[in-house]
Design an enzyme around this catalytic site. Structure first.
Site, mmCIF file in Angstrom:
data_model
loop_
_atom_site.group_PDB
_atom_site.id
_atom_site.type_symbol
_atom_site.label_atom_id
_atom_site.label_comp_id
_atom_site.label_asym_id
_atom_site.label_seq_id
_atom_site.Cartn_x
_atom_site.Cartn_y
_atom_site.Cartn_z
ATOM 1 N N LYS A 87 0.859 -1.196 0.000
ATOM 2 C CA LYS A 87 0.000 0.000 0.000
ATOM 3 C C LYS A 87 0.891 1.241 0.000
ATOM 4 O O LYS A 87 1.759 1.402 0.865
ATOM 5 C CB LYS A 87 -0.889 -0.034 1.243
ATOM 6 C CG LYS A 87 -2.154 0.766 1.138
ATOM 7 C CD LYS A 87 -3.054 0.437 2.336
ATOM 8 C CE LYS A 87 -4.341 1.211 2.288
ATOM 9 N NZ LYS A 87 -5.111 1.030 3.520
HETATM 10 O O1 G3P Z 1 -9.328 2.344 4.462
HETATM 11 C C1 G3P Z 1 -9.050 3.620 4.953
HETATM 12 C C2 G3P Z 1 -9.631 3.774 6.294
HETATM 13 O O2 G3P Z 1 -8.979 2.947 7.212
HETATM 14 C C3 G3P Z 1 -9.752 5.143 6.766
HETATM 15 O O3 G3P Z 1 -10.951 5.172 7.415
HETATM 16 O O4 G3P Z 1 -12.625 5.998 8.965
HETATM 17 O O5 G3P Z 1 -10.191 6.619 9.273
HETATM 18 O O6 G3P Z 1 -11.529 7.586 7.417
HETATM 19 P P1 G3P Z 1 -11.346 6.417 8.319
#
Ligand code: G3P
Length: 217
Positions: A87
């Site tokens: 990634k």
């Molecule tokens: O896949 C990306 C994710 O982990 C981010 O999620 O909820 O931190 O915006 P969030």
């Protein structure tokens, strides 16, 4: 649409995997830190543990931000298990690194994508997946699902093979809407996956069937 789980928590990964509908896992440094994983050896072992559970694509994120560092780190990650997807953040050196991994047969997931222009660059570099963060787009008063739809349309028109992986999913409706507009993959917290199960009429109907079943001969 494939279902990935967006967590580094082994119990949640096992629970989702046991449902039989899990197609992969995504992690990021914040999710790894949340599980208290520290030190290179522990990090590499944790990724291996995840791969052993799901035997499907597992995104492991580099923390270097320069081309040479990302390539070196990504090679080590890819050596852990054939299911590892490296990634890489959407930055200039990240695009160069994605192209290098593409040319060397290593799968990549281009992360922290917030625009269609960024998604075009990721596809041009040959990323296996592109990860638009739709919840964070919503947080900034734009429509994250519209971004998924636009990227899916561009990739379809242009014949790009990069898979649109909707990330930063916050609820079950996000999953449904991403499916509707053509996301190839949704990576979701376990709560959002389980949220798809919920409907009050299902609960009421089942309660009635079970009550009536007691009157069956
Ligand atoms: O896949 C990306 C994710 O982990 C981010 O999620 O909820 O931190 O915006 P969030």
């Amino acid at each position: 649409m494939k279902f990935f789980i967006d967590t580094a928590n082994l119990d949640q990964i096992r629970e989702a995997n046991d449902l039989g509908i899990l197609d992969g896992v995504t992690t990021n440094p914040s999710l790894m830190a949340k599980e208290g994983i520290k030190g290179t050896d522990a990090v590499l072992k944790h990724y291996k543990d995840i791969c052993d559970i799901v035997k499907a694509p597992v995104s492991a994120e580099v923390i270097s931000t320069d081309f040479a560092g990302m390539v070196e780190e990504g090679k080590k990650l890819a050596a852990i298990d054939p299911h590892i997807v490296v990634k890489i953040p959407m930055i200039k050196d990240g695009i160069k690194a994605i192209k290098w991994f593409t040319d060397n047969g290593i799968k990549t997931n281009c992360t922290l994508v917030f625009s269609s222009g960024q998604a075009i660059l990721a596809a041009k570099a040959g990323a296996t997946y592109v990860s638009p963060f739709i919840g964070r787009v919503d947080d900034s008063n734009w429509d994250g699902v519209d971004l998924i739809a636009q990227i899916a349309q561009i990739y379809s028109v242009q014949g790009f093979e990069t898979q649109v992986l909707a990330a930063s999913i916050r609820n079950a409706l996000h999953i449904v809407r991403c499916a509707e507009v053509g996301a190839d993959v949704c990576t979701c917290p376990l709560s959002s996956i389980l949220g798809l199960l919920k409907h009050p009429l299902t609960d009421l109907g089942l309660a009635q069937f079970l009550a009536d079943a007691k009157n069956m001969g």
